[in-house]
Design an enzyme around this catalytic site. Structure first.
Site, PDB file in Angstrom:
ATOM      1  N   LYS A  22       0.845  -1.202   0.000  1.00  8.17           N
ATOM      2  CA  LYS A  22       0.000   0.000   0.000  1.00  8.17           C
ATOM      3  C   LYS A  22       0.880   1.252   0.000  1.00  8.17           C
ATOM      4  CE  LYS A  22      -1.754   1.689   4.068  1.00  8.17           C
ATOM      5  NZ  LYS A  22      -1.454   3.116   4.247  1.00  8.17           N
ATOM      6  N   ASN A  23       1.882   1.257   0.859  1.00  4.00           N
ATOM      7  CA  ASN A  23       2.683   2.478   1.023  1.00  4.00           C
ATOM      8  C   ASN A  23       3.607   2.770  -0.156  1.00  4.00           C
ATOM      9  OD1 ASN A  23       1.364   2.777   3.397  1.00  4.00           O
ATOM     10  ND2 ASN A  23       3.115   2.377   4.731  1.00  4.00           N
ATOM     11  N   CYS A 116      -5.567   7.860   9.685  1.00  2.00           N
ATOM     12  CA  CYS A 116      -5.723   7.259  11.010  1.00  2.00           C
ATOM     13  C   CYS A 116      -5.285   8.237  12.096  1.00  2.00           C
ATOM     14  CB  CYS A 116      -4.887   5.986  11.106  1.00  2.00           C
ATOM     15  SG  CYS A 116      -5.626   4.605  10.233  1.00  2.00           S
ATOM     16  N   ARG A 121       0.445  14.217  13.565  1.00  2.00           N
ATOM     17  CA  ARG A 121       0.702  14.115  12.131  1.00  2.00           C
ATOM     18  C   ARG A 121       0.689  15.471  11.404  1.00  2.00           C
ATOM     19  NH1 ARG A 121      -1.804   8.525   9.917  1.00  2.00           N
ATOM     20  NH2 ARG A 121       0.203   8.470   8.879  1.00  2.00           N
ATOM     21  N   ASP A 306       4.458   0.385  12.105  1.00  2.11           N
ATOM     22  CA  ASP A 306       3.251  -0.263  11.591  1.00  2.11           C
ATOM     23  C   ASP A 306       3.116  -1.708  12.070  1.00  2.11           C
ATOM     24  OD1 ASP A 306       2.508   2.022  10.310  1.00  2.11           O
ATOM     25  OD2 ASP A 306       3.104   1.399   8.315  1.00  2.11           O
ATOM     26  N   ARG A 398      -8.537  -0.233   4.808  1.00  2.00           N
ATOM     27  CA  ARG A 398      -7.654   0.754   4.189  1.00  2.00           C
ATOM     28  C   ARG A 398      -6.327   0.122   3.754  1.00  2.00           C
ATOM     29  NH1 ARG A 398      -5.973   4.937   7.716  1.00  2.00           N
ATOM     30  NH2 ARG A 398      -4.780   5.296   5.860  1.00  2.00           N
TER      31      ARG A 398
HETATM   32  C1  UD1 Z   1       4.240   6.653   6.481  1.00  2.00           C
HETATM   33  C2  UD1 Z   1       3.406   5.414   6.264  1.00  2.00           C
HETATM   34  C3  UD1 Z   1       2.845   4.900   7.585  1.00  2.00           C
HETATM   35  C4  UD1 Z   1       3.986   4.692   8.578  1.00  2.00           C
HETATM   36  C5  UD1 Z   1       4.858   5.933   8.686  1.00  2.00           C
HETATM   37  C6  UD1 Z   1       6.099   5.720   9.537  1.00  2.00           C
HETATM   38  C7  UD1 Z   1       2.496   5.781   4.054  1.00  2.00           C
HETATM   39  C8  UD1 Z   1       1.291   6.011   3.218  1.00  2.00           C
HETATM   40  N1  UD1 Z   1       2.289   5.746   5.370  1.00  2.00           N
HETATM   41  O1  UD1 Z   1       3.373   7.637   7.027  1.00  2.00           O
HETATM   42  O2  UD1 Z   1       2.192   3.665   7.334  1.00  2.00           O
HETATM   43  O3  UD1 Z   1       3.439   4.405   9.837  1.00  2.00           O
HETATM   44  O4  UD1 Z   1       5.294   6.345   7.378  1.00  2.00           O
HETATM   45  O5  UD1 Z   1       6.831   4.659   9.052  1.00  2.00           O
HETATM   46  O6  UD1 Z   1       3.579   5.572   3.546  1.00  2.00           O
HETATM   47  N2  UD1 Z   1       6.047  14.315  11.030  1.00  2.00           N
HETATM   48  C9  UD1 Z   1       6.151  15.636  11.360  1.00  2.00           C
HETATM   49  N3  UD1 Z   1       6.032  16.557  10.364  1.00  2.00           N
HETATM   50  C10 UD1 Z   1       5.828  16.198   9.070  1.00  2.00           C
HETATM   51  C11 UD1 Z   1       5.706  14.835   8.743  1.00  2.00           C
HETATM   52  C12 UD1 Z   1       5.819  13.906   9.750  1.00  2.00           C
HETATM   53  O7  UD1 Z   1       6.346  15.992  12.517  1.00  2.00           O
HETATM   54  O8  UD1 Z   1       5.738  17.095   8.204  1.00  2.00           O
HETATM   55  C13 UD1 Z   1       6.113  13.291  12.100  1.00  2.00           C
HETATM   56  C14 UD1 Z   1       4.797  12.516  12.245  1.00  2.00           C
HETATM   57  O9  UD1 Z   1       3.882  13.222  13.037  1.00  2.00           O
HETATM   58  C15 UD1 Z   1       5.264  11.245  12.875  1.00  2.00           C
HETATM   59  C16 UD1 Z   1       6.644  11.027  12.250  1.00  2.00           C
HETATM   60  O10 UD1 Z   1       7.051  12.295  11.739  1.00  2.00           O
HETATM   61  O11 UD1 Z   1       5.388  11.403  14.258  1.00  2.00           O
HETATM   62  C17 UD1 Z   1       6.661  10.006  11.135  1.00  2.00           C
HETATM   63  O12 UD1 Z   1       5.807  10.405  10.110  1.00  2.00           O
HETATM   64  P1  UD1 Z   1       6.062  10.064   8.566  1.00  2.00           P
HETATM   65  O13 UD1 Z   1       7.333   9.318   8.418  1.00  2.00           O
HETATM   66  O14 UD1 Z   1       5.895  11.321   7.807  1.00  2.00           O
HETATM   67  O15 UD1 Z   1       4.856   9.100   8.279  1.00  2.00           O
HETATM   68  P2  UD1 Z   1       3.829   9.160   7.081  1.00  2.00           P
HETATM   69  O16 UD1 Z   1       4.544   9.488   5.824  1.00  2.00           O
HETATM   70  O17 UD1 Z   1       2.647   9.930   7.478  1.00  2.00           O
END
Ligand code: UD1
Length: 439
Positions: A22-23, A116, A121, A306, A398
Site C-alpha cells: 500500500k505504502n 488514522c 501528524r 506499523d 484501508r
Molecule cells: C508513512 C506510512 C505509515 C507509517 C509511517 C512511519 C504511508 C502512506 N504511510 O506515514 O504507514 O506508519 O510512514 O513509518 O507511507 N512528522 C512531522 N512533520 C511532518 C511529517 C511527519 O512531525 O511534516 C512526524 C509525524 O507526526 C510522525 C513522524 O514524523 O510522528 C513520522 O511520520 P512520517 O514518516 O511522515 O509518516 P507518514 O509518511 O505519514
C-alpha cells in the site's frame, strides 16, 4: 457498517501470496500524475486507500483503467491542481500528491490531510521541502494554496526527522526542478526506493534511494513507464504474526525477506522457527511463545511502527513480560484497551507498553480504531478462545486486500458481517463456505 467475526483457536497453516505494498502503490500512483503519458503499474492492492487515490487521479484529469491488480494511468492533458477536501480527509497519503501536482502544474490547492488518528501528524516537513524548492505556501482556513513563481529550483533539503511522506513529496517535486536537489536525512524505507525506481524508469535521475542522502538531478520531463509495486512488508508481518500466535505453520510467497530484517529476529526470539528463501518466508511456531526483549519502533531499517500493534498482540500471549516502546507516533496504543477486554494484561505510560503475557485471550466485542490496531485485534481473535467481533473494520480495509479470504485460506475461521437495512448479513468468502444468510 461492517465487522469481522473471528472464531478463535484454529492453527493456521498453508501458503499465501502477499499483496502489493500500500505504502508504495500510493506515491507511485501519485507519481503517475507527474509523468507524461501512460504508466502501467502492476501489483496494486485493491484497498479503500488505493481506490481513493484512483479517484483523486481521475478528478485531476487522468484516465484510469484497471485490469486485475494492474492499473493503467494516462495523464495526457490532465490539468487538475486541486484535491477536494473530502478526498483529503479520507486518506492522509493524499498529501503525497502535493509534490506531484506542483511538479506538473506549478501550483496546487489542498486541505489538511485526514487518515488514522495515531498522532498529531503535522505536515510541516512537507511544506519545508516545498518552500526550499521555491514554492510559496499560503495557509488559510485549513486550505493550502501553493504556487511556484518562476520554476522549481533544486536545493539542499535537510530534514530534522526522516519523514516518509515528506521525503516522497520532496522527491516528486525535485525530479523536474531545475538543477540538483540533495535531501539530507531522507527516509530510507523500501517504499522510497520503490518510488525512485519507478521515477528513474520514467527518466528521472535519482541516486541514493534507500540511503539517508538522496541526490536528484532535475530533468525537463518524464515519460510513463511500466513498474511492479514491491510486496507489502507490513501485510507480510501481519500473516507471520497470525501464524505465530496460533502455533501455526505458514509460508508467505512473493515477499522480500530483506525488508523484514528487523522483524524476523523478533519472531525468532519469540520462539518461532523461520526459514527464508529468496522470495519466501516460512514460519513454524510452538504452542506457547516466549517473551521478547524490548521492541522499539524506529525509522527504517529499525523496527516498523506499523508492526508495533501486531507484536503487542503477540506479546499478550507470550510467556513472560515484554516491553514495547513506540517512538514514531504519539497515539499508537489505541488497540490496548480493546486487548484488555479480551483478557490481555498491558500497562501503558506515554509511549511505553508493558505487556505481561497471559496463557489465553478470550473472545469479546472490540472496536478497531486505526488500521494496524484493527489488524492486531483480528490476530487476537484468531488465537482467543471463543468468538471475537471486531467493529469499524473500514480502518482495516484501508490497508489489507481481502484480509478475511487470505486468513481463511490459511485455515482461519473469520467472516465479514454486513449490516444492511437493519438486517445483518454474513458475507462468506470463497474459501470459508458459500452459504449466505440474513439474521
Ligand atoms: C508513512 C506510512 C505509515 C507509517 C509511517 C512511519 C504511508 C502512506 N504511510 O506515514 O504507514 O506508519 O510512514 O513509518 O507511507 N512528522 C512531522 N512533520 C511532518 C511529517 C511527519 O512531525 O511534516 C512526524 C509525524 O507526526 C510522525 C513522524 O514524523 O510522528 C513520522 O511520520 P512520517 O514518516 O511522515 O509518516 P507518514 O509518511 O505519514
Amino acid at each position: 457498517m461492517q465487522s469481522f467475526v473471528v472464531n478463535g483457536g484454529r492453527r493456521l497453516s498453508g501458503r499465501l501470496s502477499v499483496q502489493g505494498s500500500k505504502n508504495s502503490a500510493l506515491p507511485i500512483l501519485a507519481a503517475a500524475f507527474l509523468v507524461n503519458g501512460t504508466s502501467i503499474i502492476h501489483n496494486v492492492p485493491d484497498l479503500s486507500d488505493t481506490r481513493c487515490t484512483l479517484k483523486i487521479l481521475s478528478e485531476l484529469g487522468c484516465t484510469i483503467r484497471k485490469e486485475g491488480s494492474t492499473v493503467i494511468v494516462n495523464s495526457e492533458g490532465a490539468q487538475g491542481f486541486e484535491i477536494r477536501e473530502s478526498l483529503m480527509r479520507e486518506m492522509r497519503s493524499s498529501v503525497v500528491f502535493l509534490g506531484a501536482i506542483i511538479g506538473r502544474c506549478g501550483k496546487a490547492v489542498i486541505s489538511s490531510p485526514g487518515g488514522c488518528e495515531i498522532g498529531l501528524r503535522p505536515i510541516d516537513l512537507h511544506l519545508y521541502a516545498m518552500k526550499r524548492l521555491g514554492v510559496c505556501v499560503d495557509e488559510s482556513f485549513g486550505k493550502l494554496s501553493c504556487t511556484v513563481q518562476n520554476a522549481l529550483v533544486g536545493e539542499k533539503i535537510t530534514f530534522s526527522f526522516p519523514s516518509v511522506g515528506a521525503t516522497e513529496n520532496a522527491i516528486l517535486a525535485a525530479v523536474t526542478a531545475k538543477g540538483t536537489t540533495v535531501i539530507v536525512n531522507s527516509a530510507r524505507e523500501p517504499e522510497i526506493s520503490d518510488l525512485c525506481d519507478f521515477l528513474n524508469k520514467c527518466g528521472a535521475k535519482i541516486q541514493g534511494a534507500g540511503e539517508s542522502i538522496i541526490t536528484i538531478e532535475g530533468v525537463n520531463s518524464l515519460q510513463g513507464a511500466e513498474h511492479s509495486v514491491i510486496c507489502d512488508r507490513i501485510a507480510a508481518s501481519t500473516y507471520l504474526v497470525a501464524g505465530a500466535v496460533t502455533g501455526g505453520d505458514v509460508e508467505l510467497l512473493n515477499t522480500n525477506p530483506a525488508h523484514l530484517n528487523s522483524v524476523l529476529p523478533v519472531l525468532e526470539e519469540a520462539g518461532c522457527d523461520i526459514r527464508v528463501r529468496c522470495k519466501s518466508i516460512r514460519l513454524k511456531a510452538s504452542r506457547r511463545l516466549n517473551r521478547m526483549d524490548k521492541i522499539i519502533t524506529q525509522p527504517y531499517p529499525g523496527f516498523p511502527t506499523d508492526s508495533q500493534a501486531l507484536f503487542t498482540t503477540l506479546a499478550s500471549v507470550a510467556k513472560g513480560t515484554s516491553v514495547i516502546v513506540e517512538n514514531i507516533f504519539e497515539c499508537r496504543f489505541k488497540h490496548v484497551p480493546e486487548l484488555l477486554r479480551m483478557g490481555a494484561k498491558i500497562r501503558t505510560e506515554g509511549r511505553v507498553a508493558v505487556v505481561e503475557g497471559v496463557e489465553r485471550l478470550y473472545g469479546a466485542d472490540v472496536h478497531s480504531q486505526d488500521l494496524r490496531g484493527g489488524a492486531a485485534l483480528v490476530l487476537a481473535g484468531l488465537c482467543a478462545e471463543g468468538t471475537t467481533n471486531i467493529s469499524d473494520i473500514q480502518f482495516i480495509d484501508r490497508g489489507y486486500a481481502d484480509l478475511e479470504n487470505c486468513l481463511c485460506s490459511l485455515n482461519a475461521d473469520i467472516y465479514r458481517k454486513v449490516k444492511q437495512d437493519g438486517a445483518t448479513k454474513k458475507k462468506f468468502t470463497k474459501t470459508c463456505s458459500d452459504e449466505d444468510y440474513s439474521a
